[in-house]
Enzyme design. Structure first.
Site, PDB file in Angstrom:
ATOM      1  N   VAL A 169       0.059  -9.713 -10.966  1.00 30.88           N
ATOM      2  CA  VAL A 169       0.203 -10.301  -9.627  1.00 30.88           C
ATOM      3  C   VAL A 169      -0.348 -11.731  -9.585  1.00 30.88           C
ATOM      4  CG1 VAL A 169      -0.268  -9.988  -7.174  1.00 30.88           C
ATOM      5  CG2 VAL A 169       0.103  -7.993  -8.615  1.00 30.88           C
ATOM      6  N   ILE A 215       6.965  -5.728   1.200  1.00 28.27           N
ATOM      7  CA  ILE A 215       7.326  -5.308   2.572  1.00 28.27           C
ATOM      8  C   ILE A 215       6.147  -5.609   3.512  1.00 28.27           C
ATOM      9  CG2 ILE A 215       8.203  -3.440   4.014  1.00 28.27           C
ATOM     10  CD1 ILE A 215       8.877  -1.860   1.529  1.00 28.27           C
ATOM     11  N   GLU A 248      -0.042   0.999 -12.791  1.00 27.41           N
ATOM     12  CA  GLU A 248      -1.451   0.606 -12.836  1.00 27.41           C
ATOM     13  C   GLU A 248      -1.930   0.683 -14.286  1.00 27.41           C
ATOM     14  OE1 GLU A 248      -3.216  -0.278  -9.897  1.00 27.41           O
ATOM     15  OE2 GLU A 248      -1.143  -0.241  -9.261  1.00 27.41           O
ATOM     16  N   LYS A 273      -2.912   3.351  -0.267  1.00 24.98           N
ATOM     17  CA  LYS A 273      -2.061   2.544   0.623  1.00 24.98           C
ATOM     18  C   LYS A 273      -1.907   3.229   1.987  1.00 24.98           C
ATOM     19  CE  LYS A 273       0.431   0.548  -3.289  1.00 24.98           C
ATOM     20  NZ  LYS A 273       1.534   0.751  -4.224  1.00 24.98           N
ATOM     21  N   GLY A 277       5.552  -5.252  -8.969  1.00 27.27           N
ATOM     22  CA  GLY A 277       6.072  -6.341  -9.806  1.00 27.27           C
ATOM     23  C   GLY A 277       5.445  -7.666  -9.419  1.00 27.27           C
TER      24      GLY A 277
HETATM   25  N1  HSE Z   1       1.299   0.529  -9.404  1.00 30.19           N
HETATM   26  C1  HSE Z   1       1.737   0.135  -8.108  1.00 30.19           C
HETATM   27  C2  HSE Z   1       3.081   0.766  -7.839  1.00 30.19           C
HETATM   28  C3  HSE Z   1       1.818  -1.365  -8.051  1.00 30.19           C
HETATM   29  O1  HSE Z   1       3.702   1.253  -8.789  1.00 30.19           O
HETATM   30  O2  HSE Z   1       3.530   0.805  -6.696  1.00 30.19           O
HETATM   31  C4  HSE Z   1       2.021  -1.901  -6.673  1.00 30.19           C
HETATM   32  O3  HSE Z   1       0.997  -1.551  -5.805  1.00 30.19           O
END
Ligand code: HSE
Length: 395
Positions: A16, A128, A182, A197, A294
């Site tokens: 990122v 998003i 990850e 999340k 990504g």
């Molecule tokens: N590892 C996370 C995913 C990256 O696959 O969504 C983005 O948060």
């Protein structure tokens, strides 16, 4: 901060961080620049001409740096950076969902106390803008649920299995190679990333902070060929779904695989894409769709958080100030498909009813209703045994 040039101290230069740098170098933003980048290993060869350091003091001690962007993997180190920035009155952007999920309550207080801002739209659903949308648009009373695919890697793996017949292990390796997963992919496939999340999204959707250990999450790592065949026979797909849902004056949260039928929006969310369905009284439902992982999509989302500070944007946490707070509960029924390999597994759960049962030497399953509370209580053993379970909605 308006009309001030943002001199960024960036922590981390992984997928990122690099994505952010490349997005920034492709557009011409005169009022945003990366002043210095703090990384763990300075000797590592990097294909970017930026001033790198391995000493955080080179950032915190630089009087010209007036903005911190934290994009590192280590949640505890990220927490210390973000906390220090807030206490120093420096606005900060973070992409670390695990850190936010564990510390958001305190970080909200620190923002208020030190009158500065922490933005993290990039942490949930990559490109998003789900957090800002929830924060700004919906009315407290009207919002009823937020559900969706919040993890790109597990969705990528499921797409490759269902659409291309790829093996689980090959699909996982590919997700890792493409930079979606990850560094510890268990976080993706066992539902932890989605859980983190979901916690962040719930704060903005319903104004309630729930700790990670209070929520049942179950991933896709024990999925086998029989589960895939079952889903296909039922003309459904298995998706890893995070849910925040009102049940009267209560709030229910979970992360679990769901058997999704064709008429649902998220049935068609493929690969590393994320999809979020927001339901409200009178709104009916809305669907947000986009790349959830990504370097470029997430780097662009980080940039959007950064530039929001050019006009002093901060989250107001409006829902947290609501008079009527929803009470969190796990005491609700859930209809599941439960594949097991030994009769003792069936004894783990007190099914309130069983509407379907199939037993053969190779494949045993039941469809029935259990309490979410019990799944949560038995989470550890359910994850360990040769079992797979999935929410099986009526429609
Ligand atoms: N590892 C996370 C995913 C990256 O696959 O969504 C983005 O948060």
């Amino acid at each position: 901060m308006s009309n001030t040039k943002l001199n960024i101290g960036l922590f981390g230069f992984g997928t990122v961080g690099k994505g952010l740098h490349e997005v920034l170098s492709k557009i011409n933003l005169t009022d945003v620049q990366i002043k210095r980048v703090c990384i763990r290993d300075k000797s590592k060869k990097r294909d970017a001409l930026l001033p790198f350091t391995d000493n955080a003091e080179d950032i915190f001690g630089d009087k010209e740096i007036n903005f911190i962007v934290e994009l590192i993997d280590d949640a505890e180190a990220a927490y210390l950076i973000v906390k220090r920035a807030l206490i120093s009155g420096i606005p900060v952007v973070s992409g670390n969902k695990k850190m936010l999920a564990y510390h958001l309550d305190e970080l909200i207080s620190l923002q208020k106390q030190y009158k500065t801002a922490l933005l993290y739209d990039a942490s949930a659903c990559g490109s998003i803008p789900v957090i800002r949308n929830l924060e700004e648009y919906y009315n407290n009373e009207l919002l009823t649920s937020v559900k969706g695919i919040l993890n790109g890697s597990s969705n990528f793996i499921l797409s490759k299995i269902f659409n291309e017949g790829m093996s689980y292990q090959d699909a996982l390796k590919l997700a890792q190679r493409l930079g979606f997963a990850e560094s510890n992919p268990t976080l993706d496939i066992d539902g932890w990333d989605s859980l983190f999340k979901l916690i962040i999204i719930t704060v903005h959707a319903f104004g309630v902070y729930v700790r990670p250990d209070e929520i049942f999450n179950y991933g896709i790592s024990s999925l086998n060929d029989n589960d895939i065949k079952f889903a296909e026979k039922e003309q459904r797909r298995i998706k890893l779904v995070a849910c925040a849902e009102k049940a009267g004056d209560k709030l229910v949260l979970s992360v679990m695989p769901h058997l999704i039928s064709k008429q649902k929006y998220i049935y068609s969310v493929e690969d590393e894409f994320n999809g979020v369905v927001i339901k409200g009284l009178f709104y009916y439902k809305q669907f947000m769709f986009g790349r959830g992982a990504g370097g470029y999509p997430t780097g662009s989302a980080v940039l959007s958080d950064i530039t929001a500070r050019l006009y002093d944007y901060k989250y107001e946490y409006k829902r947290q100030n609501a008079v009527r707070k929803l009470e969190y509960t796990t005491d609700v029924p859930v209809r599941i498909y439960f594949r097991y390999s030994d009769d003792k597994h069936l004894q783990l759960l007190d099914f309130e009813n069983i509407t379907e049962k199939y037993v053969s030497r190779q494949f045993c399953y039941v469809v029935g209703t259990v309490r979410l509370k019990q799944l949560h209580q038995k989470a550890e053993v359910l994850r360990k045994e040769d079992i797979f379970l999935s929410v099986y909605p009526e429609n």
